[in-house]
Motif scaffolding. Structure first.
Motif, PDB file in Angstrom:
ATOM      1  N   ALA A  48       7.455   5.045  -0.086  1.00  0.00           N
ATOM      2  CA  ALA A  48       7.934   4.872   1.292  1.00  0.00           C
ATOM      3  C   ALA A  48       9.386   5.328   1.387  1.00  0.00           C
ATOM      4  O   ALA A  48      10.181   5.127   0.475  1.00  0.00           O
ATOM      5  CB  ALA A  48       7.812   3.410   1.724  1.00  0.00           C
ATOM      6  N   SER A  49       9.746   5.949   2.498  1.00  0.00           N
ATOM      7  CA  SER A  49      11.083   6.503   2.668  1.00  0.00           C
ATOM      8  C   SER A  49      12.019   5.479   3.289  1.00  0.00           C
ATOM      9  O   SER A  49      11.593   4.466   3.836  1.00  0.00           O
ATOM     10  CB  SER A  49      11.029   7.757   3.539  1.00  0.00           C
ATOM     11  OG  SER A  49      10.453   7.436   4.803  1.00  0.00           O
ATOM     12  N   ALA A  50      13.334   5.758   3.212  1.00  0.00           N
ATOM     13  CA  ALA A  50      14.347   4.885   3.811  1.00  0.00           C
ATOM     14  C   ALA A  50      14.431   5.157   5.306  1.00  0.00           C
ATOM     15  O   ALA A  50      14.141   6.265   5.770  1.00  0.00           O
ATOM     16  CB  ALA A  50      15.703   5.128   3.148  1.00  0.00           C
ATOM     17  N   PRO A  51      14.820   4.151   6.110  1.00  0.00           N
ATOM     18  CA  PRO A  51      14.917   4.357   7.563  1.00  0.00           C
ATOM     19  C   PRO A  51      16.166   5.137   7.934  1.00  0.00           C
ATOM     20  O   PRO A  51      17.141   5.176   7.187  1.00  0.00           O
ATOM     21  CB  PRO A  51      14.996   2.925   8.106  1.00  0.00           C
ATOM     22  CG  PRO A  51      15.653   2.154   6.997  1.00  0.00           C
ATOM     23  CD  PRO A  51      15.182   2.788   5.717  1.00  0.00           C
ATOM     24  N   ALA A  52      16.113   5.761   9.092  1.00  0.00           N
ATOM     25  CA  ALA A  52      17.297   6.462   9.603  1.00  0.00           C
ATOM     26  C   ALA A  52      18.268   5.433  10.156  1.00  0.00           C
ATOM     27  O   ALA A  52      17.861   4.499  10.843  1.00  0.00           O
ATOM     28  CB  ALA A  52      16.887   7.434  10.705  1.00  0.00           C
ATOM     29  N   TYR A  90      13.838  -4.089   1.237  1.00  0.00           N
ATOM     30  CA  TYR A  90      13.905  -3.078   0.183  1.00  0.00           C
ATOM     31  C   TYR A  90      14.520  -1.764   0.664  1.00  0.00           C
ATOM     32  O   TYR A  90      14.470  -0.760  -0.044  1.00  0.00           O
ATOM     33  CB  TYR A  90      12.499  -2.825  -0.379  1.00  0.00           C
ATOM     34  CG  TYR A  90      11.893  -4.039  -1.043  1.00  0.00           C
ATOM     35  CD1 TYR A  90      12.426  -4.552  -2.223  1.00  0.00           C
ATOM     36  CD2 TYR A  90      10.799  -4.692  -0.474  1.00  0.00           C
ATOM     37  CE1 TYR A  90      11.871  -5.679  -2.827  1.00  0.00           C
ATOM     38  CE2 TYR A  90      10.243  -5.811  -1.075  1.00  0.00           C
ATOM     39  CZ  TYR A  90      10.781  -6.304  -2.248  1.00  0.00           C
ATOM     40  OH  TYR A  90      10.249  -7.409  -2.840  1.00  0.00           O
ATOM     41  N   GLY A  91      15.093  -1.780   1.893  1.00  0.00           N
ATOM     42  CA  GLY A  91      15.755  -0.582   2.399  1.00  0.00           C
ATOM     43  C   GLY A  91      14.798   0.545   2.721  1.00  0.00           C
ATOM     44  O   GLY A  91      15.121   1.719   2.525  1.00  0.00           O
ATOM     45  N   LEU A  92      13.604   0.197   3.223  1.00  0.00           N
ATOM     46  CA  LEU A  92      12.584   1.207   3.505  1.00  0.00           C
ATOM     47  C   LEU A  92      12.315   1.281   5.002  1.00  0.00           C
ATOM     48  O   LEU A  92      12.648   0.368   5.758  1.00  0.00           O
ATOM     49  CB  LEU A  92      11.272   0.865   2.765  1.00  0.00           C
ATOM     50  CG  LEU A  92      11.369   0.752   1.246  1.00  0.00           C
ATOM     51  CD1 LEU A  92      10.050   0.265   0.675  1.00  0.00           C
ATOM     52  CD2 LEU A  92      11.752   2.089   0.620  1.00  0.00           C
ATOM     53  N   SER A  93      11.698   2.368   5.416  1.00  0.00           N
ATOM     54  CA  SER A  93      11.294   2.541   6.809  1.00  0.00           C
ATOM     55  C   SER A  93      10.030   1.731   7.072  1.00  0.00           C
ATOM     56  O   SER A  93       9.062   1.813   6.305  1.00  0.00           O
ATOM     57  CB  SER A  93      11.047   4.028   7.097  1.00  0.00           C
ATOM     58  OG  SER A  93      10.306   4.182   8.282  1.00  0.00           O
ATOM     59  N   THR A  94      10.036   0.946   8.147  1.00  0.00           N
ATOM     60  CA  THR A  94       8.854   0.146   8.487  1.00  0.00           C
ATOM     61  C   THR A  94       7.647   1.042   8.739  1.00  0.00           C
ATOM     62  O   THR A  94       6.538   0.754   8.285  1.00  0.00           O
ATOM     63  CB  THR A  94       9.135  -0.713   9.722  1.00  0.00           C
ATOM     64  OG1 THR A  94      10.239  -1.584   9.447  1.00  0.00           O
ATOM     65  CG2 THR A  94       7.932  -1.559  10.094  1.00  0.00           C
ATOM     66  N   SER A  95       7.858   2.123   9.473  1.00  0.00           N
ATOM     67  CA  SER A  95       6.733   3.025   9.772  1.00  0.00           C
ATOM     68  C   SER A  95       6.173   3.634   8.488  1.00  0.00           C
ATOM     69  O   SER A  95       4.966   3.841   8.367  1.00  0.00           O
ATOM     70  CB  SER A  95       7.187   4.129  10.733  1.00  0.00           C
ATOM     71  OG  SER A  95       8.268   4.864  10.180  1.00  0.00           O
TER      72      SER A  95
END
Length: 443
Positions: free
Chosen positions: A136-140, A106-111
């Motif tokens: 949840a935010s997107a990963p860098a 889903y294009g999200l940050s795992t953390s």
């Protein structure tokens, strides 16, 4: 199973590996416009009236003005025109899911997904569990840097699949876990996800080598080889480990890589005793209950123990639930399966015996091959779900083919053939009694 006396099964044919590829974006094709004059029967050049020539030039100019230059056509759809990725508010976990894989999908940050659901890096998720995603935010972005680094050094890359671990990837490619971590700037707590590219191989390490001072007249240089340890290098050269650390600005916990150079200082006047790497206490001993196992078996057991130690595993309570659920699904009394799991390992998936009996159900590799035949697919004994499946499959088969339950239980410990030929040994009878007592407790 803590014994190797089980009937030897015929070798299984290797299973084909299936590779999945991603679909590519449709290409945009533009063709240039051209004017063609029909060929006439008369090939002799003829004069074109001035009015017709002017009309043709005007038409060609108009056509050329309408053509988009090829250089200005993008190779991919601009981000602004790509369909927006819709992230649902939650996701229902299915078999094979991982938190990192769900986040990547889903294009999200795992953390961010872990924090949103109050989970930790080593938390285990189960089929049917609902994970919250909204907020949840997107990963860098960082994967492109790994792929580019691999391309620039000639190292190959491995695409992570569902269920992969860093330790498993390292073992599959015959390299050390520390090397994989160094090549990809990862740590033991790093999370990987399906589709991620992991750099493998002999390129220059992505992590900068530790700064080493120029050797002095009394010092020399040593090139690190695979399997080396700092203490072993110090002992081999007759110097103190503290002097090697100091000369190379390293710590006891520093990771070293094959190909890097170390400064070996001059011999100390009074070197302190250093334990050679070969005499370090192994993770798994070579003997158990008075039996000493072959070096190759113990070596394999130590490798499996190291992989399990480097991988997240379920808690004891979670593993208990996995065993019970697996038994119900496979038509075996859950209380009986739990009795075996408790007796063999106490629900500890990291347990490995000197006989190379692996995981919660303590299944040796040859018995794991047998269990794979019984269920019709390749089982990975390091995987907690597959380990439970292997143990329960063997229990179910022993019950079906033994003359009574006691002999089936004895077969798991002593081996079915041995029990049928020699009867139960004294320690086997004790094992059978223990399993039956545990079964009553779990009923």
């Amino acid at each position: 199973m803590t014994t190797t006396s089980s009937p030897k099964q015929p070798p299984r044919p290797s299973l084909p590996m299936i590779a999945a590829t991603t679909a590519t974006l449709p290409a945009v094709m533009l063709s240039s416009l051209a004017l063609a004059q029909p060929a006439g029967a008369d090939t002799r050049p003829s004069a074109i009236p001035a009015t017709l020539a002017a009309a043709m030039e005007a038409q060609a100019a108009a056509a050329k003005a309408g053509v988009i230059p090829a250089a200005s056509v993008p190779a991919a759809i601009p981000a602004g025109l790509q369909p927006a990725r819709v992230t649902p508010s939650s996701h229902r976990v299915v078999r094979g899911d991982t938190v990192s894989g769900i986040a990547h999908r889903y294009g999200l940050s795992t953390s961010a997904v872990l924090r949103l659901n109050n989970l930790k890096v080593n938390s285990v998720i189960y089929p049917g569990q609902k994970l919250k995603l909204k907020g949840a935010s997107a990963p860098a972005p960082r994967q492109a840097a790994v792929t580019a680094a691999a391309a620039s050094t000639g190292a190959k890359t491995y695409t992570v699949k569902s269920g992969d671990t860093l330790g498993g990837i390292a073992a599959r490619h015959g390299v050390k876990l520390s090397q994989v971590l160094g090549w990809n700037r990862l740590s033991l707590s790093s999370i990987i996800y399906p589709g991620q590219k992991i750099r493998i191989g002999a390129g220059a390490a992505t992590s900068p080598a530790p700064a080493t001072p120029a050797p002095t007249a009394a010092s020399r240089s040593y090139t690190i080889k695979s399997g080396d340890t700092l203490s072993g290098i110090a002992a081999r050269h007759g110097v103190r480990l503290a002097d090697v650390l100091s000369a190379n600005r390293l710590k006891v916990t520093s990771i070293i890589y094959p190909g890097n150079k170390l400064v070996i200082p001059g011999k100390s006047t009074a070197p302190s005793p250093v334990q050679p790497a070969s005499s370090v206490t192994p993770l798994v001993p070579s003997s158990f209950l008075g039996f000493t196992y072959p070096a190759a078996v113990v070596s394999s057991a130590n490798k499996n123990k190291a992989l399990l130690n480097a991988s997240p595993v379920p808690s004891l309570a979670q593993m208990k639930s996995i065993v019970a659920d697996t038994a119900r699904r496979m038509g075996v009394d859950p209380a009986l399966a739990l009795a075996f799991a408790y007796q063999e390992s106490g629900f500890n998936q990291r347990a490995v015996s000197p006989a190379n009996a692996i995981g919660t159900m303590q299944v040796i590799p040859s018995s794991g091959e047998w269990a794979s035949d019984l269920v019709g697919r390749k089982l990975n004994l390091l995987d907690p779900y597959d380990n439970a499946t292997a143990g329960v499959a063997i229990i179910r088969q022993l019950i079906r083919t033994s003359k009574n339950l006691d002999h089936a239980i004895a077969g798991y410990y002593q081996g079915q053939y041995s029990v049928s030929k020699y009867g139960m040994y004294s320690d086997t009878k004790t094992y059978v009694a223990a399993i039956k007592a545990h079964r009553k407790n779990f009923a």
